[in-house]
Design a protein around this motif. Structure first.
Motif, short mmCIF file in Angstrom:
data_model
loop_
_atom_site.label_atom_id
_atom_site.label_comp_id
_atom_site.label_asym_id
_atom_site.label_seq_id
_atom_site.Cartn_x
_atom_site.Cartn_y
_atom_site.Cartn_z
N UNK A 196 102.76 33.23 37.45
CA UNK A 196 104.08 33.24 37.79
C UNK A 196 104.60 34.75 37.55
N UNK A 197 104.23 35.10 36.41
CA UNK A 197 104.62 36.49 36.18
C UNK A 197 104.17 37.74 37.09
N UNK A 198 103.18 37.23 37.65
CA UNK A 198 102.34 38.35 38.67
C UNK A 198 103.18 38.01 39.94
N UNK A 199 103.56 37.01 40.26
CA UNK A 199 104.24 36.76 41.61
C UNK A 199 105.85 36.86 41.50
N UNK A 200 106.41 36.90 40.29
CA UNK A 200 107.85 37.05 40.08
C UNK A 200 108.08 38.15 38.80
N UNK A 201 107.50 39.52 38.96
CA UNK A 201 107.81 40.35 37.76
C UNK A 201 109.15 40.54 37.56
N UNK A 202 110.00 40.57 38.58
CA UNK A 202 111.48 40.65 38.39
C UNK A 202 112.29 39.80 37.80
N UNK A 203 111.75 38.43 37.56
CA UNK A 203 112.64 37.24 37.22
C UNK A 203 112.83 37.06 35.44
N UNK A 204 113.97 37.28 35.23
CA UNK A 204 114.37 37.33 33.71
C UNK A 204 113.84 36.01 33.17
N UNK A 205 113.85 34.84 34.04
CA UNK A 205 113.60 33.37 33.39
C UNK A 205 112.21 33.46 33.15
N UNK A 206 111.49 33.96 34.18
CA UNK A 206 109.88 33.81 33.96
C UNK A 206 109.46 34.55 32.99
N UNK A 207 110.18 36.02 32.90
CA UNK A 207 109.89 36.81 31.54
C UNK A 207 110.05 36.26 30.37
N UNK A 208 111.33 35.45 30.26
CA UNK A 208 111.67 34.92 29.03
C UNK A 208 110.69 33.80 28.60
N UNK A 209 110.27 32.81 29.60
CA UNK A 209 109.29 31.72 29.37
C UNK A 209 107.93 32.46 28.80
N UNK A 210 107.59 33.49 29.36
CA UNK A 210 106.46 34.05 29.29
C UNK A 210 106.30 34.72 27.67
N UNK A 211 107.55 35.33 27.27
CA UNK A 211 107.47 35.69 25.94
C UNK A 211 107.51 34.75 24.98
N UNK A 212 108.08 33.59 25.26
CA UNK A 212 108.06 32.51 24.44
C UNK A 212 106.49 32.17 24.20
N UNK A 213 105.57 32.24 25.43
CA UNK A 213 104.46 31.91 25.10
C UNK A 213 103.33 33.07 24.41
N UNK A 214 104.14 34.20 24.19
CA UNK A 214 103.32 35.44 23.83
C UNK A 214 102.64 36.15 24.93
N UNK A 215 102.99 35.93 26.13
CA UNK A 215 102.69 36.82 27.15
C UNK A 215 103.73 37.85 27.67
N UNK A 216 103.27 39.02 27.68
CA UNK A 216 104.33 40.25 28.27
C UNK A 216 103.66 40.89 29.34
N UNK A 217 102.23 40.61 29.79
CA UNK A 217 101.68 41.35 31.07
C UNK A 217 100.89 40.37 31.51
N UNK A 218 100.56 40.32 32.81
CA UNK A 218 99.57 39.66 33.74
C UNK A 218 98.50 40.32 33.97
N UNK A 219 97.24 39.50 34.14
CA UNK A 219 95.95 40.10 34.35
C UNK A 219 96.14 40.06 35.96
N UNK A 220 97.04 39.27 36.50
CA UNK A 220 96.84 39.10 37.86
C UNK A 220 97.76 40.19 38.72
#
Ligand code: SF4
Ligand code: FES
Length: 246
Positions: free
Chosen positions: A93-117
């Motif tokens: 989702x981060x790869x698809x939506x790099x500009x989305x604050x909601x996705x970034x926030x959810x990723x950060x909560x899972x310890x993800x700050x970057x996408x391999x995709x």
């Protein structure tokens, strides 16, 4: 009859109509979701709510928002396997939506700050859309107009009006913008216009002016829709809610 199940080792009772997500939410157990809303039927689009269930000795990953409770079901929401799969989903989702604050926030909560995709263009409006389908479901199920839909397949999948920049059946109520979890749909009221931008199109809608105070208080299309649905005369909507009380 109440159904007994366990979530993370704790026993719960549920109704047959419950899903794993509704039971977990009621118990205060966090399961991330992007495409779930109590206002519409679940659809299982985002896969963020994956949990592990064990039934008759067999374990598998399922979407908690769609999975119905069963007697004796054992649910795990936070195992290493569940977290690993959720991290992969959020990376996609981060790869698809790099500009989305909601996705970034959810990723950060899972310890993800970057996408391999591969990363989409951060400034592209369509890249805030996670294709959760909340907007299309609220339009069809709550408003009852089905003015927008998810069209095309694979990487071309997108939310669109039938003719992209034409209003079609849209009544400009803005329900889609309010429910969108990522801000991919914007709504701006500007004088006598309401401007709604979807990932693939923007439409200006005329606003109705109050006959008394002149305030542009609602989109003309929405007022006409309400008059049709309620059976009231369109003249009942000549005044804004404040002037109607006078
Ligand atoms: S525009 Fe928003 S609500 Fe609609 S599918 Fe995309 S992310 Fe979901
Ligand atoms: S919340 Fe269950 S798949 Fe999105």
């Amino acid at each position: 009859m109440a159904i007994k199940l366990t979530i993370n080792g704790r026993e719960f009772q549920a109704e047959p109509c419950d899903t794993v997500l509704t039971v977990a939410k009621a118990a205060g157990i966090y399961i991330p979701t992007l495409c779930h809303s109590e206002a519409v039927t679940d659809y299982g689009a985002c896969r963020m709510c994956l949990v592990e269930v064990e039934r008759r000795g067999r374990k598998r990953l399922v979407t908690a928002c769609l999975y119905p409770v069963e007697e004796g079901l054992k649910v795990t929401t936070d195992s290493e396997k569940v977290l690993r799969v959720r991290r992969t989903v959020i990376e996609l989702l981060l790869a698809r939506c790099p500009g989305s604050a909601a996705v970034k926030q959810m990723a950060a909560a899972l310890g993800v700050t970057e996408s391999r995709f591969s990363i989409a263009d951060e400034n592209s409006k369509s890249d805030a859309c996670v294709l959760c389908g909340l907007c299309t479901r609220v339009c069809a199920e709550v408003v009852g107009t089905s003015a927008i839909s998810l069209v095309n397949r694979g990487t071309e999948r997108e939310v669109a009006l039938p003719f992209y920049n034409e209003a079609g059946d849209c009544i400009a109520c803005g329900s889609c913008a309010y429910i969108c979890p990522t801000g991919a749909i914007s709504l701006v009221d500007s004088g006598n216009k309401r401007i709604i931008s979807w990932p693939q199109g923007t439409v200006d809608f005329a606003m109705k002016a109050c006959l008394n105070c002149g305030t542009h208080y609602a989109p003309v299309r929405q007022v006409e829709f309400m008059a049709r649905k309620s059976g009231l005369s369109p003249s009942e909507f000549d005044y804004c809610p404040d002037c109607r009380k006078l």
